[in-house]
Design a protein around this motif. Structure first.
Motif: not given
Ligand code: SF4
Ligand code: SF4
Ligand code: FES
Length: 502
Positions: A331, A338, A411, A429, A479
């Protein structure tokens, strides 16, 4: 007049030695010295019209005859002795306040600006008397639609012209002007311009020193003293403007009304950041509730069916463990923390079986301004630069990049099911309700920016922090902790489960 910080000038404010930069006005030098001089029409990022006269100061002279002038337009000269709190200055301010409020309705009780209004503050600080006028006040339209987004209360306007100068000097749409004269003057859209097309228009709401310009979207939402500002970063494009997200204070939580109102974004305003956005943001940044308050996904799914978080994480980690040619689609809305957590897990546990590619979570929307030379950038993702510092970009089209993959871990957003190989097992996710969650082998609900702390690196390389405003709900987890659990770390799994809300 341009300011040269390399040349300094010594002078005095209220008897205290101060230093000005060459070219600075009294109000600028006083601000840097921590001395506040009241001002309505002056704004540090706009030109100086000198029309409100509230910033009057006294300058002592050697012959004993002081002189008076507006501090916003008077350059500092060597040895100048400025008084900002003399009795004469205070009287001039009181008289100016009386003049400015001659026709002002002083309807603070129903004004959205109440609590953060310069006129209200200065009344208590520099005036304190009721109006001495016995004449009837002028009346004007209380709700004039200046645009689809902004209403103008003509009676509250003090004709400082900050809004007009903003459209001339900053957004450069020249969309506003003043009509009529004297105490009948009114701010109006310019004849040949459309204020609706000014994508920076809402900045005039902030810079209006009174409650004359108000957001129609946020009108009467909440009193400012019931809300607080949490520092954040706009994810609307890779400029990453610094913002404040306003939401209800916990101690003023509503009990009898819908509790969802306690977790509502009341408004978004710019947080001054000279390195990134100065004091401005674009209207997309004001409208972040449209992005963040979309229907959420708060339940874990296995094969499209609701499942316990523990079962869903176990199933997902089994899929990851069985992968021989796995791909992680990273992402570009993930925080630096993250991204670092994912990078560590991939290096540590999965390097031989997984590759990672940075994708775009968001593309420009139809009709959205792609970019300009003020703030707006073409890349509509806030942390692509942070992601590319650790991972390689996705080149070419997605299906080509995924040929041969047996497991795909998606993600964030921006990946349609049609782009995924039909033979691959899919773990998603995500944060928002979407039918793609139902079709994944496992779906895990993760927090959004307003529910966690973190940092983004903008396109220019500036790193800015954002803070959590709200608690995550349902099975939503961060996450950052989840990646370790997906790689089979039992302790990380226990931490994730302990941290989940339900
Ligand atoms: S609407 Fe506000 S910013 Fe514009 S001139 Fe009036 S007081 Fe100033
Ligand atoms: S310019 Fe970009 S980052 Fe700044 S407020 Fe607008 S969308 Fe957000
Ligand atoms: S602030 Fe100086 S004249 Fe208005």
């Amino acid at each position: 007049m341009s300011v040269d910080p390399t040349v300094t000038i010594d002078f005095f404010i209220n008897g205290v030695p101060c230093t000005a930069h060459d070219g600075e006005t009294v109000i600028q030098a006083a601000r840097r010295a921590g001395v506040s001089i009241p001002h309505f029409c002056w704004h540090p990022n706009l030109s100086v019209p000198g029309n409100c006269r509230i910033c009057m100061v006294e300058v002592e002279s050697d012959n004993g005859d002081p002189w008076f002038d507006i501090g916003c337009n008077m350059p500092v000269t060597a040895g100048m002795r400025v008084l900002t709190e003399s009795e004469t200055v205070k009287k001039l301010r009181r008289d100016t306040m009386q003049f400015i409020t001659l026709n002002h309705p002083v309807d603070c009780g129903i004004c959205n600006k109440s609590g953060e209004c310069l006129l209200q503050d200065y009344h208590y600080e520099h005036n304190g008397r009721p109006s001495l006028s016995i004449d009837r006040k002028n009346h004007a339209t209380k709700f004039y639609a200046l645009s689809d987004r902004i209403m103008l209360d003509n009676e509250r306007c003090i004709m400082c012209t900050r809004c007009v100068r903003f459209t001339n000097e900053v957004s450069k749409t020249h969309a506003l002007g003043a009509v009529h004269r004297g105490d009948h003057s009114l701010i109006r859209p310019a004849e040949n311009a459309d204020f609706n097309e000014d994508v920076y228009s809402d900045n005039v709401i902030d810079i209006c020193p009174v409650g004359a310009l108000l957001s129609r979207e946020n009108l009467d939402h909440a009193r400012v003293w019931y809300t607080k500002a949490t520092p954040s970063v706009c994810p609307g494009c890779s400029r990453g403007c610094s913002i404040d997200v306003w939401h209800r204070k916990p101690e003023w939580a509503l009990k009898a009304l819908d509790p969802a109102l306690n977790a509502r974004i009341e408004r978004v305003t710019p947080r001054e950041n000279p390195e990134v956005n100065g004091p401005w943001i674009c209207n997309k940044g004001r409208d972040l509730a449209k992005i963040w308050e979309r229907p959420r996904a708060t339940t874990a799914l296995v094969g499209g069916t609701p499942a316990g978080l523990d079962e869903a994480v176990e199933r997902a980690s089994a899929i990851v463990a069985a992968a021989s040619r796995g791909v992680v689609l990273v992402s570009s809305w993930g925080s630096n923390e993250e991204l670092a957590a994912l990078h560590h897990v991939l290096q540590d546990k999965l390097a031989s079986r997984f590759t990672a590619r940075v994708k775009a979570d968001h593309a420009p929307q139809p009709g959205e301004l792609l970019e300009d030379d003020i703030l707006i950038m073409a890349d509509k993702n806030p942390n692509r630069r942070g992601a590319l510092a650790l991972f390689t970009p996705l080149e070419g089209d997605l299906p080509a990049a995924l040929v041969g993959a047996d497991v795909v871990l998606v993600w964030g957003e921006g990946v349609a099911d049609a782009d995924l190989p039909s033979t691959a097992r899919v773990v998603r996710l995500g944060s928002y309700a979407h039918e793609a969650a139902l079709r994944a082998d496992v779906f895990l609900p993760i927090s959004i920016q307003t529910e966690r702390n973190g940092h983004y690196t903008n396109a220019q390389g500036v790193v800015t922090a954002f803070k959590a405003c709200f608690e995550p709900k349902g099975d939503v987890v961060h996450a950052e902790g989840l990646f370790q659990a997906l790689a089979g770390n039992r302790k990380a799994l226990q931490r994730v489960l302990a941290g989940a809300v339900s």
